[in-house]
Design an enzyme around this catalytic site. Structure first.
Site, mmCIF file in Angstrom:
data_model
loop_
_atom_site.group_PDB
_atom_site.id
_atom_site.type_symbol
_atom_site.label_atom_id
_atom_site.label_comp_id
_atom_site.label_asym_id
_atom_site.label_seq_id
_atom_site.Cartn_x
_atom_site.Cartn_y
_atom_site.Cartn_z
ATOM 1 N N GLY A 188 0.816 -1.210 0.000
ATOM 2 C CA GLY A 188 0.000 0.000 0.000
ATOM 3 C C GLY A 188 0.854 1.266 0.000
ATOM 4 O O GLY A 188 0.551 2.237 -0.709
ATOM 5 N N SER A 189 1.918 1.276 0.779
ATOM 6 C CA SER A 189 2.754 2.481 0.882
ATOM 7 C C SER A 189 3.375 2.820 -0.471
ATOM 8 O O SER A 189 3.339 3.976 -0.902
ATOM 9 C CB SER A 189 3.860 2.276 1.920
ATOM 10 O OG SER A 189 3.290 2.038 3.184
ATOM 11 N N ASN A 202 -8.331 3.906 8.335
ATOM 12 C CA ASN A 202 -7.780 2.757 9.047
ATOM 13 C C ASN A 202 -7.964 2.848 10.562
ATOM 14 O O ASN A 202 -7.912 1.839 11.246
ATOM 15 C CB ASN A 202 -6.300 2.563 8.712
ATOM 16 C CG ASN A 202 -5.514 3.856 8.730
ATOM 17 O OD1 ASN A 202 -5.864 4.816 8.031
ATOM 18 N ND2 ASN A 202 -4.471 3.902 9.518
ATOM 19 N N GLN A 212 -7.884 -0.195 3.168
ATOM 20 C CA GLN A 212 -8.789 -0.763 4.181
ATOM 21 C C GLN A 212 -10.117 -1.225 3.576
ATOM 22 O O GLN A 212 -10.897 -1.897 4.243
ATOM 23 C CB GLN A 212 -9.077 0.272 5.272
ATOM 24 C CG GLN A 212 -7.886 0.591 6.161
ATOM 25 C CD GLN A 212 -7.493 -0.557 7.071
ATOM 26 O OE1 GLN A 212 -8.305 -1.418 7.421
ATOM 27 N NE2 GLN A 212 -6.234 -0.587 7.461
ATOM 28 N N SER A 217 -3.461 -3.342 -0.747
ATOM 29 C CA SER A 217 -2.353 -4.045 -0.116
ATOM 30 C C SER A 217 -2.749 -5.460 0.289
ATOM 31 O O SER A 217 -3.796 -5.667 0.897
ATOM 32 C CB SER A 217 -1.909 -3.261 1.123
ATOM 33 O OG SER A 217 -0.976 -4.024 1.865
ATOM 34 N N GLY A 218 -1.886 -6.441 -0.025
ATOM 35 C CA GLY A 218 -2.189 -7.856 0.204
ATOM 36 C C GLY A 218 -2.444 -8.235 1.656
ATOM 37 O O GLY A 218 -3.345 -9.022 1.954
ATOM 38 N N HIS A 219 -1.665 -7.675 2.575
ATOM 39 C CA HIS A 219 -1.745 -8.180 3.956
ATOM 40 C C HIS A 219 -2.941 -7.647 4.745
ATOM 41 O O HIS A 219 -3.137 -8.017 5.904
ATOM 42 C CB HIS A 219 -0.437 -7.925 4.717
ATOM 43 C CG HIS A 219 -0.182 -6.513 5.138
ATOM 44 N ND1 HIS A 219 -0.331 -6.095 6.430
ATOM 45 C CD2 HIS A 219 0.233 -5.428 4.449
ATOM 46 C CE1 HIS A 219 -0.006 -4.815 6.526
ATOM 47 N NE2 HIS A 219 0.340 -4.384 5.327
ATOM 48 N N THR A 243 12.320 -7.967 -10.926
ATOM 49 C CA THR A 243 11.691 -9.269 -11.161
ATOM 50 C C THR A 243 10.506 -9.423 -10.214
ATOM 51 O O THR A 243 10.613 -9.157 -9.023
ATOM 52 C CB THR A 243 12.721 -10.395 -10.954
ATOM 53 O OG1 THR A 243 13.804 -10.145 -11.837
ATOM 54 C CG2 THR A 243 12.116 -11.764 -11.244
ATOM 55 N N CYS A 290 1.363 2.545 13.223
ATOM 56 C CA CYS A 290 2.546 3.365 12.971
ATOM 57 C C CYS A 290 2.761 4.367 14.095
ATOM 58 O O CYS A 290 3.869 4.787 14.350
ATOM 59 C CB CYS A 290 2.416 4.121 11.664
ATOM 60 S SG CYS A 290 1.475 3.250 10.452
#
Ligand SMILES: *Cc1c(COP(=O)(O)O)cnc(C)c1O
Length: 395
Positions: free
Chosen positions: A69-70, A150, A178, A198-200, A236, A323
């Site tokens: 995401g960042s 978030n 989110q 974002s994946g996580h 890659t 954060c």
């Protein structure tokens, strides 16, 4: 341990873990290689692009894989600003409640000479479309407003802001980290030009994400090297993570309607229970809210002690955003919705997910009640409040 910090990160699902492992076995070739091992990897990569695109109603060619995401926020915002500058536009519109990946990028651009308008935020944490309309100028290069917050879970009127930007020919970016995988997101219906995910945050791996960029919107590259991601992001490709993320997203989007109803019911029970604590207040809008988000302020209590004692009771929660907890700064989001400093320090964020149960909610409720009672007992501030030597901020 009851995990109630799903806005910070989610645990990779068994399906995601299996896909990550299988990818390392089956698709370890370099997708840029011409031999069959490389081509098999390239085909798998393309399928991941199709799956990610489908969940947000985009086309596969509009998806760029990134490290999360960042990175997506940084690239989208910096690119849109620089492209605007080439056309004589040097004005950016955003909100004071964005994630730091957005806020710090915008601050960097301000140092480079861009002018920034921060939209007003009301007590519920929601941006008004009229304020966006009033802020747009002929020299506006970009509007960036997050899909859902978030910390307090507030869902912004993205489709209306998108329509307004489209009408005024201003590029519109949204940090949807989110939202994607949790509530329906449709880049066409919402008139979104650029979107970060974002994946996580939806049971995928960490360190992988995507940037959606509508066809026709230019995208500058900030990582130079090979021609991966159509020349917009060299390196890659992280195939295990990308395929894992795509599998996680596809799965979560298939179950979205059921999960939304279930998780919202847990959230509502938790909100109802916590509201019964005296001098406690819900942060963020009651209804325009992410299904799993609960965020409360408790008068006379410091957030960090609350978290540590909850951890002892087997509840993983958060104060402000991941954060900023660990630092003594109050949350910039809670300050923006008008919570005073001393109250913004005492916030508790519980973010639920479909893996949580009503038993979890009951255990959380009992634990929070106990911990709040204990902390108030030993709090000098609470004693002053009770004696009338100080005024309550939360009634
Ligand atoms: C988590 C989060 C990010 C950052 O995503 P990473 O993949 O951790 O870099 C950005 N914006 C919001 C709203 C988030 O919740």
């Amino acid at each position: 341990m009851i995990y109630a910090d799903n806005a910070a990160t989610t645990k990779a699902s068994p399906l995601v873990k299996q896909v990550v492992l299988d990818t390392m076995d089956q698709f370890w070739g370099n997708p840029s290689s011409l031999h069959s091992s490389g081509q098999a990897a390239a085909e798998a990569l393309y399928q991941a692009r199709v799956d990610v695109a489908a969940c947000i109603h985009a086309k596969p060619e509009e998806i760029y894989f990134t490290s999360g995401g960042s990175e997506s926020d940084n690239q989208a915002i910096t690119s849109a600003a620089y492209v605007g500058k080439l056309r004589g536009k040097h004005h950016i519109i955003t909100t004071p409640i964005e994630h730091h990946a957005v806020l710090h990028t915008v601050e960097k651009l301000a140092k480079e000479g861009f002018e920034v308008t921060y939209l007003p935020i009301d007590a519920s944490g929601i941006v008004k479309v009229e304020d966006v309309a009033a802020a747009i100028r002929p020299e506006t290069a970009l509007v960036t407003v997050m899909y859902a917050n978030n910390e307090i879970g507030a869902i912004q009127p993205i489709a209306e802001i998108g329509a307004l930007c489209r009408e005024n020919k201003v590029t519109f970016h949204t940090d949807a980290v989110q939202a994607v995988g949790h509530i329906p997101v449709n880049v066409d219906a919402d008139h979104i030009d650029m979107l970060s995910l974002s994946g996580h945050k939806f049971h995928g791996p960490k360190g992988v994400g995507a940037l959606y960029v509508r066809k026709g919107i230019p995208l500058l590259s900030f990582i130079e090297g090979g021609a991966q991601e159509r020349g917009r992001r060299a390196g890659t490709e992280n195939l295990p993570a990308i395929l894992g993320m795509a599998a996680g997203l596809k799965d979560t989007c298939q179950h979205m309607t059921d999960h939304m109803a279930y998780v919202s019911s847990l959230r509502d029970a938790l909100i109802e229970g916590l509201s019964a604590i005296p001098h406690a207040a819900l942060n963020g809008d009651r209804s325009r809210r992410l299904p799993g988000n609960v965020n409360f302020c408790f008068e006379g209590i410091e957030g960090e002690s609350l978290l540590l004692l909850l951890d002892d009771k087997g509840v993983a929660a958060s104060s402000g955003s991941a954060c900023t907890s660990g630092s003594l700064d109050p949350s910039h989001v809670l300050l923006a919705i008008g919570r005073p400093h001393e109250v913004a320090h005492g916030s508790l964020r519980l973010t639920l997910d479909h893996e949580n149960t009503m038993d979890d909610v009951n255990h959380i409720l009992a634990s929070v009640r106990e911990v709040v009672d204990y902390l108030r007992e030993i709090s000098p501030v609470w004693r002053e409040l009770q004696k009338g030597e100080r005024n309550y901020v939360i009634h």
